[in-house]
Design an enzyme around this catalytic site. Sequence first.
Site, PDB file in Angstrom:
ATOM      1  N   ASP A 159      43.285  36.778  49.824  1.00  0.00           N
ATOM      2  CA  ASP A 159      42.399  35.830  49.136  1.00  0.00           C
ATOM      3  C   ASP A 159      43.072  34.488  48.860  1.00  0.00           C
ATOM      4  O   ASP A 159      42.522  33.432  49.162  1.00  0.00           O
ATOM      5  CB  ASP A 159      41.937  36.407  47.782  1.00  0.00           C
ATOM      6  CG  ASP A 159      40.802  37.410  47.953  1.00  0.00           C
ATOM      7  OD1 ASP A 159      40.227  37.507  49.061  1.00  0.00           O
ATOM      8  OD2 ASP A 159      40.492  38.105  46.959  1.00  0.00           O
TER       9      ASP A 159
ATOM     10  N   SER B 265      41.384  48.042  42.640  1.00  0.00           N
ATOM     11  CA  SER B 265      41.865  46.702  42.336  1.00  0.00           C
ATOM     12  C   SER B 265      43.004  46.871  41.339  1.00  0.00           C
ATOM     13  O   SER B 265      42.829  47.432  40.262  1.00  0.00           O
ATOM     14  CB  SER B 265      40.727  45.869  41.737  1.00  0.00           C
ATOM     15  OG  SER B 265      41.275  44.709  41.156  1.00  0.00           O
TER      16      SER B 265
ATOM     17  N   ARG C  85      48.012  36.366  31.760  1.00  0.00           N
ATOM     18  CA  ARG C  85      47.170  35.216  32.155  1.00  0.00           C
ATOM     19  C   ARG C  85      47.514  33.919  31.439  1.00  0.00           C
ATOM     20  O   ARG C  85      47.572  32.868  32.080  1.00  0.00           O
ATOM     21  CB  ARG C  85      45.684  35.549  31.980  1.00  0.00           C
ATOM     22  CG  ARG C  85      45.246  36.795  32.731  1.00  0.00           C
ATOM     23  CD  ARG C  85      45.697  36.808  34.170  1.00  0.00           C
ATOM     24  NE  ARG C  85      45.383  38.068  34.832  1.00  0.00           N
ATOM     25  CZ  ARG C  85      45.954  38.507  35.936  1.00  0.00           C
ATOM     26  NH1 ARG C  85      46.896  37.786  36.533  1.00  0.00           N
ATOM     27  NH2 ARG C  85      45.610  39.659  36.460  1.00  0.00           N
TER      28      ARG C  85
ATOM     29  N   ASP D 286      39.800  37.749  34.100  1.00  0.00           N
ATOM     30  CA  ASP D 286      41.011  36.977  34.366  1.00  0.00           C
ATOM     31  C   ASP D 286      40.661  35.516  34.631  1.00  0.00           C
ATOM     32  O   ASP D 286      41.375  34.610  34.227  1.00  0.00           O
ATOM     33  CB  ASP D 286      41.769  37.592  35.549  1.00  0.00           C
ATOM     34  CG  ASP D 286      42.352  38.949  35.190  1.00  0.00           C
ATOM     35  OD1 ASP D 286      42.712  39.129  34.011  1.00  0.00           O
ATOM     36  OD2 ASP D 286      42.425  39.827  36.061  1.00  0.00           O
TER      37      ASP D 286
HETATM   38  N1  ARG Z   1      40.352  45.162  32.456  1.00  0.00           N
HETATM   39  C1  ARG Z   1      41.676  44.646  32.396  1.00  0.00           C
HETATM   40  C2  ARG Z   1      41.711  43.332  31.686  1.00  0.00           C
HETATM   41  O1  ARG Z   1      40.751  42.645  31.712  1.00  0.00           O
HETATM   42  C3  ARG Z   1      42.368  44.653  33.710  1.00  0.00           C
HETATM   43  C4  ARG Z   1      42.178  43.497  34.626  1.00  0.00           C
HETATM   44  C5  ARG Z   1      42.903  43.761  35.873  1.00  0.00           C
HETATM   45  N2  ARG Z   1      42.776  42.716  36.817  1.00  0.00           N
HETATM   46  C6  ARG Z   1      42.646  42.940  38.113  1.00  0.00           C
HETATM   47  N3  ARG Z   1      42.546  41.901  38.876  1.00  0.00           N
HETATM   48  N4  ARG Z   1      42.617  44.149  38.617  1.00  0.00           N
HETATM   49  O2  ARG Z   1      42.667  42.962  31.068  1.00  0.00           O
END
Ligand code: ARG
Length: 410
Positions: free
Chosen positions: A17, A177, A97, A126
């Site tokens: 990506d 993911s 993040r 994110d």
């Molecule tokens: N649900 C979690 C959060 O929002 C995990 C996010 C994981 N991100 C990913 N791109 N798989 O903090």
Amino acid sequence: MAGKKGKVVLAYSGGLDTSVAVVWLSEQGYDVVTMTADVGQKVIDLEAAKSKALHSGAVKAYIFDLKKTFVENYVWPSLKANGMYQGTYPLTSALSRPLIAKTLVDIANREGAVAVAHGCTGKGQDQVRIEVCATALNPKLEVLAPVRDWHFSREAEMDYAVKHGIPVKATASSPYSIDENLWGRSIECGMLEDPWNEPPEDAYELTANPLDAPNEPDFVEITFEHGLPVALNGERMDGVSLILKLNELAGKHGVGRVDMVEDRLVGFKSREVYECPGPITLLNAHRALETMTLDKRVLITKRELEVRFAELTYEGYWFSPLRDCIGAFIDETQKYVSGTVKVRLFKGQAVVRGMKAGKTIYRHDLATYSEGDAFDHSAAVGFIKIWGLPVRTWTSTFPRDDKEELPIEA
Ligand code: ARG
């Protein structure tokens, strides 16, 4: 020829990506500067990411080892706040993040860029965190989200990649993911989307299945100074090493598997699986040590603020006035949180089995029922008289009518 739109700094993982994003943003007229961060994800080859970025058309590729910064400026404040969203998720992804956003903004300022960019889709949180954090730090910057905007199907994206000479892995990609850093591993999508499905073993990498974990426990002694862990089993070490070591020790015993239905910031519920062996062990130990070192009312108020802290972090409000204020309160409390906690790692559980603190308001002479009792027993009489006054007054004014019959005598 320089891009006519100016520079953009892209958070670059080295995956498909973000590599396609380099090409796509260049075609839109930007000069793309990439930023790849090591926050402790297992598989990261920084040099390979750099050359892939340049090969994809980036004008410059920055790579950083941010593990120490991540631990000191993001993970530790969260540990001090016992940061757990909905009481169960140690904020693994949510904590990285703000750091990524801050690094993008710092480079953008240095490079005179007009925008920063990320490879998140339009459905996750994110994207929200990176964008809210980036604009909180520099409101003048634009934030671009090519993956959200380009409307490629998976196939079209692959074709586009091949056409532009970006290597596309022939191997089947993971059905999940994944996002990973020192503070754990987040696993979502695939068959996990049905909350009835037990997560399959192939979803896990950092933890043993508790059912197959060793039949003998391990004990680990964690020493804290002012709320932060500084030694394991008496051996002093830096934060990064300490977390890595605990991930290994606790992961072997299957500690830290979290399986939950999470309330997402973007409005829907989502089934989420995490592996956080070191974090769960540290959080259990830290929370326990606080019960022994903090004043009752400070503890009550802190527990309330911890919920707010976790929500703010989860919701992308890391760089916000409320998080700053709660952080200041929490730092004040942690002055007193020093001591050693003994934790048993066994079959998926990290259980506190003992603790001691040099300076503590746990007073054995007050607590003991044996020899040396310093508690003033006779003072209890007057205390109870006054403590019970409100309810006695109430009942003599409004006689009670509790309908509970005496049990039949045996
Ligand atoms: N649900 C979690 C959060 O929002 C995990 C996010 C994981 N991100 C990913 N791109 N798989 O903090």
